[in-house]
Motif scaffolding. Structure first.
Motif, mmCIF file in Angstrom:
data_model
loop_
_atom_site.group_PDB
_atom_site.id
_atom_site.type_symbol
_atom_site.label_atom_id
_atom_site.label_comp_id
_atom_site.label_asym_id
_atom_site.label_seq_id
_atom_site.Cartn_x
_atom_site.Cartn_y
_atom_site.Cartn_z
ATOM 1 N N ASP A 124 -2.985 35.718 38.890
ATOM 2 C CA ASP A 124 -1.951 35.399 37.931
ATOM 3 C C ASP A 124 -2.278 34.313 36.926
ATOM 4 O OD1 ASP A 124 0.379 35.222 36.486
ATOM 5 O OD2 ASP A 124 1.775 35.014 38.239
ATOM 6 N N ASN A 167 -0.569 33.253 34.735
ATOM 7 C CA ASN A 167 0.483 32.359 34.247
ATOM 8 C C ASN A 167 0.829 31.440 35.599
ATOM 9 O OD1 ASN A 167 1.352 33.542 31.772
ATOM 10 N ND2 ASN A 167 1.554 35.346 32.656
ATOM 11 N N HIS A 168 0.335 31.389 36.760
ATOM 12 C CA HIS A 168 0.514 30.822 37.893
ATOM 13 C C HIS A 168 0.235 29.095 37.483
ATOM 14 C CE1 HIS A 168 0.292 28.875 41.829
ATOM 15 N NE2 HIS A 168 1.276 29.860 42.054
ATOM 16 N N SER A 202 -0.938 26.952 38.925
ATOM 17 C CA SER A 202 -2.404 26.083 39.385
ATOM 18 C C SER A 202 -3.421 26.505 38.425
ATOM 19 C CB SER A 202 -2.728 26.785 40.718
ATOM 20 O OG SER A 202 -3.025 28.267 40.808
#
Length: 160
Positions: free
Chosen positions: A42, A44-45, A47
């Motif tokens: 992802d 957009n995560h 991390s």
């Protein structure tokens, strides 16, 4: 929850510019590795936070690597890239996922918007800067390919 893989009823095998269509392969194709898995991540995560988030001289985050190609994620928010740079060992494909950035190159300038891609040939000096259409967070995928690239898609998709 992962779903069980399905057996294709029709499969097209591509080798260079050749395409071969087969029906229900009886065995795995030579060279296919049974222990390989799909990689899903992802962008957009939280991390996925590149060093270039708030820095003009920061670096994008490398997420995939091979000797032939690399995938970096760039998230620029507040700072222009204050310097020019050129890649002598690879061409770059910049894909804007969110927002917009102005790309200045020695071949011309273009505002890259969400859904658009820009190919920067190997050896061409370039830099990015915020544009009026820039968002609070501008997300780019940067694919670095160890080869020259030729556009072979439809002419109607080209942006002047």
């Amino acid at each position: 929850m992962a779903t069980a893989p399905t057996v294709p009823t029709r499969e097209v095998i591509t080798n260079g510019d050749s395409r071969i269509s087969i029906i229900r392969p009886a065995a795995p194709i030579a060279g296919a590795e049974a222990d390989r898995m799909l990689t899903v991540f992802d962008i957009n995560h939280p991390s996925i936070s590149p060093d270039n988030y708030n820095k003009a001289d920061g670096a994008p985050l490398r997420v995939l690597y091979s000797s032939a190609a690399k995938l970096d994620i760039s998230k620029r928010s507040h700072e222009d890239m204050g310097f020019w740079h050129r890649s002598v060992d690879h061409s770059e494909i910049i894909i804007c996922i969110q927002g917009a950035l102005r790309w200045e190159t020695e071949l011309g300038t273009h505002v890259l918007r969400s859904g658009q891609a820009l190919v920067i040939p190997r050896g061409v000096a370039h830099r990015s800067a915020l544009a009026p259409e820039s968002a609070e967070e501008n997300i780019l995928l940067e694919i670095k390919v160890a080869a020259d690239l030729d556009y072979v898609g439809p002419d109607g998709a080209l942006i002047p």
